[in-house]
Design an enzyme around this catalytic site. Sequence first.
Site, PDB file in Angstrom:
ATOM      1  NE  ARG A 154      52.889  58.272   9.418  1.00 12.28           N
ATOM      2  CZ  ARG A 154      52.284  58.108  10.593  1.00 12.28           C
ATOM      3  NH1 ARG A 154      52.993  57.975  11.690  1.00 12.28           N
ATOM      4  NH2 ARG A 154      50.971  58.100  10.674  1.00 12.28           N
ATOM      5  CG  PHE A 206      43.703  57.850   1.340  1.00 14.97           C
ATOM      6  CD1 PHE A 206      42.338  58.114   1.237  1.00 14.97           C
ATOM      7  CD2 PHE A 206      44.301  57.044   0.376  1.00 14.97           C
ATOM      8  CE1 PHE A 206      41.590  57.556   0.209  1.00 14.97           C
ATOM      9  CE2 PHE A 206      43.547  56.495  -0.652  1.00 14.97           C
ATOM     10  CZ  PHE A 206      42.187  56.745  -0.752  1.00 14.97           C
ATOM     11  CG  ASP A 264      42.990  63.810   4.081  1.00 13.99           C
ATOM     12  OD1 ASP A 264      43.569  62.796   4.530  1.00 13.99           O
ATOM     13  OD2 ASP A 264      41.815  64.104   4.386  1.00 13.99           O
ATOM     14  CG  ASN A 314      37.277  61.397  -3.931  1.00 12.11           C
ATOM     15  OD1 ASN A 314      38.027  60.422  -3.888  1.00 12.11           O
ATOM     16  ND2 ASN A 314      35.968  61.289  -3.817  1.00 12.11           N
ATOM     17  CB  CYS A 367      43.707  50.320   8.785  1.00 10.23           C
ATOM     18  SG  CYS A 367      42.567  51.582   8.212  1.00 10.23           S
TER      19      CYS A 367
HETATM   20  N1  SAH Z   1      48.228  58.439   6.067  1.00 10.21           N
HETATM   21  C1  SAH Z   1      47.774  59.082   7.283  1.00 10.21           C
HETATM   22  C2  SAH Z   1      46.522  58.462   7.868  1.00 10.21           C
HETATM   23  C3  SAH Z   1      45.387  58.332   6.898  1.00 10.21           C
HETATM   24  S1  SAH Z   1      43.833  58.179   7.620  1.00 10.21           S
HETATM   25  C4  SAH Z   1      48.920  59.086   8.277  1.00 10.21           C
HETATM   26  O1  SAH Z   1      49.989  58.544   8.003  1.00 10.21           O
HETATM   27  O2  SAH Z   1      48.751  59.673   9.337  1.00 10.21           O
HETATM   28  C5  SAH Z   1      42.792  58.307   6.245  1.00 10.21           C
HETATM   29  C6  SAH Z   1      42.597  59.710   5.696  1.00 10.21           C
HETATM   30  O3  SAH Z   1      41.905  59.587   4.457  1.00 10.21           O
HETATM   31  C7  SAH Z   1      41.763  60.649   6.539  1.00 10.21           C
HETATM   32  O4  SAH Z   1      42.524  61.783   6.842  1.00 10.21           O
HETATM   33  C8  SAH Z   1      40.555  61.026   5.660  1.00 10.21           C
HETATM   34  O5  SAH Z   1      40.209  62.394   5.743  1.00 10.21           O
HETATM   35  C9  SAH Z   1      41.084  60.723   4.273  1.00 10.21           C
HETATM   36  N2  SAH Z   1      40.096  60.345   3.230  1.00 10.21           N
HETATM   37  C10 SAH Z   1      39.026  59.537   3.339  1.00 10.21           C
HETATM   38  N3  SAH Z   1      38.457  59.338   2.139  1.00 10.21           N
HETATM   39  C11 SAH Z   1      39.187  60.040   1.229  1.00 10.21           C
HETATM   40  C12 SAH Z   1      39.136  60.223  -0.193  1.00 10.21           C
HETATM   41  N4  SAH Z   1      38.193  59.623  -0.929  1.00 10.21           N
HETATM   42  N5  SAH Z   1      40.061  60.993  -0.787  1.00 10.21           N
HETATM   43  C13 SAH Z   1      41.032  61.597  -0.038  1.00 10.21           C
HETATM   44  N6  SAH Z   1      41.146  61.445   1.288  1.00 10.21           N
HETATM   45  C14 SAH Z   1      40.239  60.682   1.933  1.00 10.21           C
END
Ligand code: SAH
Length: 395
Positions: A213, A228, A249, A276, A337
Amino acid sequence: MTPSVTVSHRGEERIRAGHPWVYRSDIIAVEHAGAGEIVRVVSGRGGRHRPLGCALYSDRSEIAIRMVSRAEERIDDAFWRRRLERAIEYRRQLDVAATDTTAYRLVHGEGDLLPSLVVDRYGDYLVMQALSQGTDRLQSAFVRHLVDLVQPRGVLARNDPRVRLLEGLEQKVELLHGEVPEQVFVREAGVEYEIDPWHGQKTGLFLDQRENRLAARRWARGRLLDCFSYHGGFALALAGQCDTALALDISEDAVARIRANAARNAVRNVDARTANVFDELREFDRAGETFDTIVLDPPAFAKSKPAVAKAAAGYKEINLRAMKLLAPGGILVTCSCSYNVDEEMFGAIVQRAAADAHADMVLVDKRIQGRDHPVLIGVPETYYLKCLILRKAGE
Ligand code: SAH
């Protein structure tokens, strides 16, 4: 009788190569060893029973032993305390506090020579995970040492990951020391977050992206799309560099958290939406929208080897669409990841996405998980997070 495990030639080779795991198929004999006990490991080659070190034994998992030492030494209370001290000392060297950060990983399992033990620090609180029979059995000793070394106000066990089932252990969340509230405030590089160590994903935050970040901050600008976003990690870290930020998210709870975190930090240019990402990127593309910075930090699409092909298609799709949406000179921060999609494969997926998007992408930074999640050379399982920062060339 000292519990002991005899390993095959192949098991011995693995240990000699520096890998702590030996699979059940490479175990020749088990003597007097109970679930989670510390065992002497000996070579089965030539019937000589040459000592190879000491390990934690599991009578259920396919990973039958996890080496803790390649010497013949006493694995006693003082041994575990020293291991914890080393892990803590390393974080002191990282000097995370210098970046106004109170949340980071204190123990990263194999990477800290404490296989299957995770300890995360959230300010005055510790959240731990004992992910094998061995560390489960030692849990109270770990707590005792950690309380002594770190003086936390509370220690919580987030022993709810599914991997515990492979060990025949139950999934549970329990308080092990002091008190741990459902609402804890921490800072990461000056940004304040509210986390819930009892119910949040992982142990509360995705600490492994902390350094990424910060690295992305150097490049971020203009109109930002954080895909996400979970609790808004990238959006909040980058908002100061950008005109506007949109965080997406799929989880409503996560989006509520992004809004609350933005308000807490008086960040006014972050908008958050439940969506999504796959649908939303397609929609933006259709609408002809553009962004100057896009972050893709999806959950592990490939949780197992058979899931890799489908995962690769997923990674390619979001990367391709994001590259199309980027304005010239725009920045893409793209992450994976999934341990099962390694660095090489991820690079190839991103490259194919660029080719199909007709985008010339320049690699400006190639990164891994934060250094508080150490990667142990020779143990590929400890290296799981890839993060590429790319710039879209062209006018
Ligand atoms: N970027 C974040 C961590 C992401 S973890 C950080 O820096 O802290 C992944 C996230 O993706 C989760 O919160 C989950 O709810 C979300 N997620 C999973 N599938 C998804 C989709 N199809 N569309 C949007 N969000 C999604």
